[in-house]
Design a protein around this motif. Structure first.
Motif, PDB file in Angstrom:
ATOM      1  N   ILE A 203       0.858  -1.192   0.000  1.00 14.98           N
ATOM      2  CA  ILE A 203       0.000   0.000   0.000  1.00 14.98           C
ATOM      3  C   ILE A 203       0.893   1.240   0.000  1.00 14.98           C
ATOM      4  CG2 ILE A 203      -1.782   1.292   1.282  1.00 14.98           C
ATOM      5  CD1 ILE A 203      -2.771  -1.427   0.107  1.00 14.98           C
ATOM      6  N   LYS A 204       0.617   2.186  -0.941  1.00 17.98           N
ATOM      7  CA  LYS A 204       1.523   3.324  -1.112  1.00 17.98           C
ATOM      8  C   LYS A 204       0.893   4.672  -0.797  1.00 17.98           C
ATOM      9  CE  LYS A 204       4.478   1.260  -4.614  1.00 17.98           C
ATOM     10  NZ  LYS A 204       3.699   0.020  -4.854  1.00 17.98           N
ATOM     11  N   ASP A 205      -0.421   4.745  -0.878  1.00 20.14           N
ATOM     12  CA  ASP A 205      -1.106   6.029  -0.749  1.00 20.14           C
ATOM     13  C   ASP A 205      -1.005   6.553   0.691  1.00 20.14           C
ATOM     14  OD1 ASP A 205      -3.120   8.017  -0.421  1.00 20.14           O
ATOM     15  OD2 ASP A 205      -4.211   7.206  -2.144  1.00 20.14           O
ATOM     16  N   ASP A 206      -0.271   7.669   0.857  1.00 19.65           N
ATOM     17  CA  ASP A 206      -0.025   8.194   2.204  1.00 19.65           C
ATOM     18  C   ASP A 206      -1.304   8.603   2.926  1.00 19.65           C
ATOM     19  OD1 ASP A 206       2.689   7.853   2.287  1.00 19.65           O
ATOM     20  OD2 ASP A 206       3.117   9.779   1.309  1.00 19.65           O
ATOM     21  N   ALA A 207      -2.246   9.163   2.171  1.00 21.31           N
ATOM     22  CA  ALA A 207      -3.492   9.607   2.812  1.00 21.31           C
ATOM     23  C   ALA A 207      -4.262   8.397   3.364  1.00 21.31           C
ATOM     24  CB  ALA A 207      -4.348  10.393   1.818  1.00 21.31           C
ATOM     25  N   VAL A 208      -4.258   7.307   2.606  1.00 22.42           N
ATOM     26  CA  VAL A 208      -4.945   6.087   3.051  1.00 22.42           C
ATOM     27  C   VAL A 208      -4.243   5.521   4.284  1.00 22.42           C
ATOM     28  CG1 VAL A 208      -5.518   3.702   2.429  1.00 22.42           C
ATOM     29  CG2 VAL A 208      -5.825   5.532   0.740  1.00 22.42           C
TER      30      VAL A 208
ATOM     31  N   ALA B  64      -7.587  -0.870   2.646  1.00 22.18           N
ATOM     32  CA  ALA B  64      -6.573   0.024   2.079  1.00 22.18           C
ATOM     33  C   ALA B  64      -6.494  -0.146   0.564  1.00 22.18           C
ATOM     34  CB  ALA B  64      -5.215  -0.260   2.720  1.00 22.18           C
TER      35      ALA B  64
ATOM     36  N   THR C  88      -9.587   1.306  -1.142  1.00 26.97           N
ATOM     37  CA  THR C  88      -9.624   2.765  -1.026  1.00 26.97           C
ATOM     38  C   THR C  88      -8.588   3.399  -1.957  1.00 26.97           C
ATOM     39  OG1 THR C  88     -10.227   2.452   1.292  1.00 26.97           O
ATOM     40  CG2 THR C  88      -9.667   4.681   0.617  1.00 26.97           C
ATOM     41  N   GLU C  89      -7.433   2.757  -2.057  1.00 19.95           N
ATOM     42  CA  GLU C  89      -6.390   3.247  -2.964  1.00 19.95           C
ATOM     43  C   GLU C  89      -6.910   3.255  -4.409  1.00 19.95           C
ATOM     44  OE1 GLU C  89      -1.833   2.639  -1.985  1.00 19.95           O
ATOM     45  OE2 GLU C  89      -2.529   0.976  -3.222  1.00 19.95           O
TER      46      GLU C  89
ATOM     47  N   GLN D 103      -9.143   6.276  -5.451  1.00 24.22           N
ATOM     48  CA  GLN D 103      -8.506   7.600  -5.636  1.00 24.22           C
ATOM     49  C   GLN D 103      -9.396   8.732  -5.128  1.00 24.22           C
ATOM     50  OE1 GLN D 103      -7.026   8.054  -9.635  1.00 24.22           O
ATOM     51  NE2 GLN D 103      -5.510   6.451  -9.358  1.00 24.22           N
TER      52      GLN D 103
ATOM     53  N   LYS E 111     -10.530  12.077  -3.416  1.00 28.20           N
ATOM     54  CA  LYS E 111      -9.991  13.415  -3.162  1.00 28.20           C
ATOM     55  C   LYS E 111     -10.902  14.107  -2.152  1.00 28.20           C
ATOM     56  CE  LYS E 111      -8.173  13.791  -7.816  1.00 28.20           C
ATOM     57  NZ  LYS E 111      -9.026  12.782  -8.499  1.00 28.20           N
TER      58      LYS E 111
ATOM     59  N   LEU F 113     -10.593  10.860   4.669  1.00 25.67           N
ATOM     60  CA  LEU F 113     -10.007  11.375   3.426  1.00 25.67           C
ATOM     61  C   LEU F 113     -10.741  12.622   2.932  1.00 25.67           C
ATOM     62  CD1 LEU F 113      -9.407   7.974   1.601  1.00 25.67           C
ATOM     63  CD2 LEU F 113      -7.686   9.453   2.655  1.00 25.67           C
TER      64      LEU F 113
END
Ligand code: SAH
Length: 213
Positions: free
Chosen positions: A23-28, A70, A73-74, A77, A79, A101
């Protein structure tokens, strides 16, 4: 309803596990790092709250595995201010991630017991979805459509047509499709009748049930 340093520490370890799993998305990741998942579970499972596992909640349902939450959710996307529809409110954990988010969250649940419990519980933690609906997610939510994203958190035997038609152009539907095992599937709406489809491997969910009422 306590959230202690111990819980916070365990959550940071869980976040590391999710990073290791890709998992890479920092916000998630920071949403998962913030949400007291132990409070979404029945007390018998508190010790397990920060393992990367699904667990039983009320009405024979489950709170999804953190990795699955995660991952889905990633793919969405999300916003700030994105209008998101969730099918399968369950414990409300996924809805809380979407609220963290900054999304405008609409979520449908077909089990009355869970609908009632979660409707009371989320605001206590400070999470305020735009609307929680007791109803059948197969139909989507026509009166609030179109959505930037739709996320289905139960295994769908097929892709319900209303969900595709309730997406904005550019909108994304994330849905696990299949009977015993589900393939995580992403549809991106490219035009009124054009959808791009991507598949992302096998997952296991409780079934998305047809409304028999
Ligand atoms: N998002 C939840 C996961 C719950 S499991 C969480 O974070 O805890 C899937 C949920 O989908 C269950 O609560 C189940 O009752 C619900 N569900 C199954 N079929 C449905 C349908 N047709 N419409 C709405 N919800 C449904």
């Amino acid at each position: 309803m306590k959230d202690t340093f111990k819980h916070k520490g365990l959550r940071q370890q869980l976040v590391k596990v999710l990073v290791d799993k890709g998992i890479k998305d920092d916000a998630v990741l920071s949403a998962i790092g913030n949400i007291p998942r132990h409070l979404f579970m029945d007390s018998g499972f508190l010790d397990h709250a920060y393992q990367d596992k699904a667990f039983p909640i009320a009405a024979d349902q489950t709170i999804s595995q953190p990795y699955t939450v995660a991952f889905q959710t990633e793919l969405l996307q999300v916003k700030k201010e994105s209008k998101i529809l969730e099918i399968g409110t369950g414990s409300g954990y996924q809805a809380a991630v979407l609220c963290e988010l900054g999304a405008k969250v609409y979520s449908i649940e077909r089990q009355q017991e869970l609908f009632k419990k979660t409707s009371k519980f989320l605001p206590k933690l400070g999470y305020r979805p735009k609307k929680l609906i007791f109803g059948d997610g197969y139909k989507g939510l026509k009166e609030e459509a179109p959505f930037d994203g739709i996320i289905v958190t139960a295994g769908a035997p097929f892709v319900p047509k209303p969900l595709l038609s309730q997406l904005k152009i550019g909108g994304r539907l994330v849905i696990p499709v299949g009977d015993d095992v589900q393939v995580m599937t992403l549809f991106i709406r490219k035009g009124p009748k054009e959808f791009e489809k991507h598949e992302f491997g096998d997952f296991r969910f409780v079934p998305l049930l047809e409304d028999k009422n």
